[in-house]
Write a protein that holds these residues in place. Sequence first.
Motif, mmCIF file in Angstrom:
data_model
loop_
_atom_site.group_PDB
_atom_site.id
_atom_site.type_symbol
_atom_site.label_atom_id
_atom_site.label_comp_id
_atom_site.label_asym_id
_atom_site.label_seq_id
_atom_site.Cartn_x
_atom_site.Cartn_y
_atom_site.Cartn_z
ATOM 1 N N ASN A 173 0.823 -1.205 0.000
ATOM 2 C CA ASN A 173 0.000 0.000 0.000
ATOM 3 C C ASN A 173 0.862 1.262 0.000
ATOM 4 O O ASN A 173 0.557 2.246 -0.678
ATOM 5 N N HIS A 226 -4.333 4.074 -5.229
ATOM 6 C CA HIS A 226 -5.496 4.203 -4.356
ATOM 7 C C HIS A 226 -5.742 5.659 -3.906
ATOM 8 O O HIS A 226 -6.769 5.950 -3.324
ATOM 9 N N HIS A 236 -7.968 9.031 -0.413
ATOM 10 C CA HIS A 236 -7.232 10.097 0.292
ATOM 11 C C HIS A 236 -7.602 11.500 -0.193
ATOM 12 O O HIS A 236 -6.774 12.218 -0.770
ATOM 13 N N ASP A 257 -5.393 4.456 4.922
ATOM 14 C CA ASP A 257 -4.564 3.379 4.372
ATOM 15 C C ASP A 257 -4.780 2.069 5.125
ATOM 16 O O ASP A 257 -4.935 1.005 4.524
HETATM 17 FE FE LIG Z 1 -2.258 5.674 0.962
#
Ligand SMILES: [Fe+2]
Length: 393
Positions: free
Chosen positions: A204, A210, A215, A336
């Motif tokens: 990650n 992502h 985020h 996360d």
């Molecule tokens: Fe992240």
Amino acid sequence: MTVAKESSLRSTLPGAYYTSPAMYEIEKEQIFARSWICIGRGDALEDAGHVLTAEVAGESILVVRDRSEQLHAYFNVCRHRGTRLCTSASDAVGSTIRCPYHGWTYGLDGRLLAAPNLKEMPDLEKALYGLHPVALASWGGYLWVCLDESAGPLAGQPDSQLDAQLVQRLGSLDVMAAYGLEDLAVARTITYDVAANWKALVENFTECYHCPTIHPELTTAVPEFASGYGSISGGRWHGAELGQEMAGFSRSGRATRPPLPGLTGGAERLFYGVILLPNVFLILVPDHVAFFRIEPVSAGETRVTCDWLFERAALADASFDPGDAVELLDITNRQDFSACERCQLGMGSRTFRDGGVLVPSEHLIADFYSYLARALGLPDEEPWPVAPDGLRN
Ligand SMILES: [Fe+2]
Ligand code: FES
């Protein structure tokens, strides 16, 4: 997962790598018992007799400062009948380490000094019954231990564990040195218990595919990440200049502190994410450093301790408040780790037995797989073999 050679996709590891307790045991032996492992900040041990304990590859290790300011690391095991000597994470033992069971007493230099009824044991050679030492080193103000006596140095040589990774990711050691990590001070520490395999956290941190999805606050702070390509953590020079509208890496976007004094030549406007395998992540921003220490707890659990470090002089200022900086990264961390936990839930499925795929912006994760393959003695090629011993979901 098998993908065609010319495909834009690459294979992830098979599911069992993330879920199998047997795989976790193999990694403990092959990776965590053979590498330098960061165990905490050195200034936690200010005075003689201060002790820090940590678990590394299933072993309890104690670190103690002696009266000449030297630090020593030992297996936290009494030589008499194996009792764990110190049971709290930090402690003060005074001038000796005394086993709480029968009272064997060791110097801070590890030598056996005394034992009850020693006169009845004329053949006990005290010199042979000192605490078992563990290799200890300091870097960036943090303590690192290594259970493998044959391992190379932590740092200071081109092929050492840290120098090799720093040069590969930042281009030179000077980039890291400019942040003066060893001279910074911890302003805030947050510990996260994450229900996911440690490798899921590494993966990650290695990709920003992502970022646009989970985020919103981070992509406002660093607009380049909104593309999903501004890899937050591949360890490369990201070149992500903080957006014009954001003066600082903080929730408010304000820069309330000057850049760290060593930063020049544009570095005072840059963001770096760095992974120092196997158990450290770094985020380097103009006015502070975030230092993540990753402790695998089981196949499906990982503890992360995140320190926010600032210039010592800034901390001494009565108006110092790290809250704005801490808030942005803390929000990001929770996003996360929550994503990693959801991922972990699916990776145990029989439908993930052969793994999934990496899209082009995630291909750096394959470098991590190569590291794993080397460490575990597996072929470094796709499709990745099912986990050793044929472990399957
Ligand atoms: Fe992240
Ligand atoms: S086990 Fe430590 S003194 Fe007996």
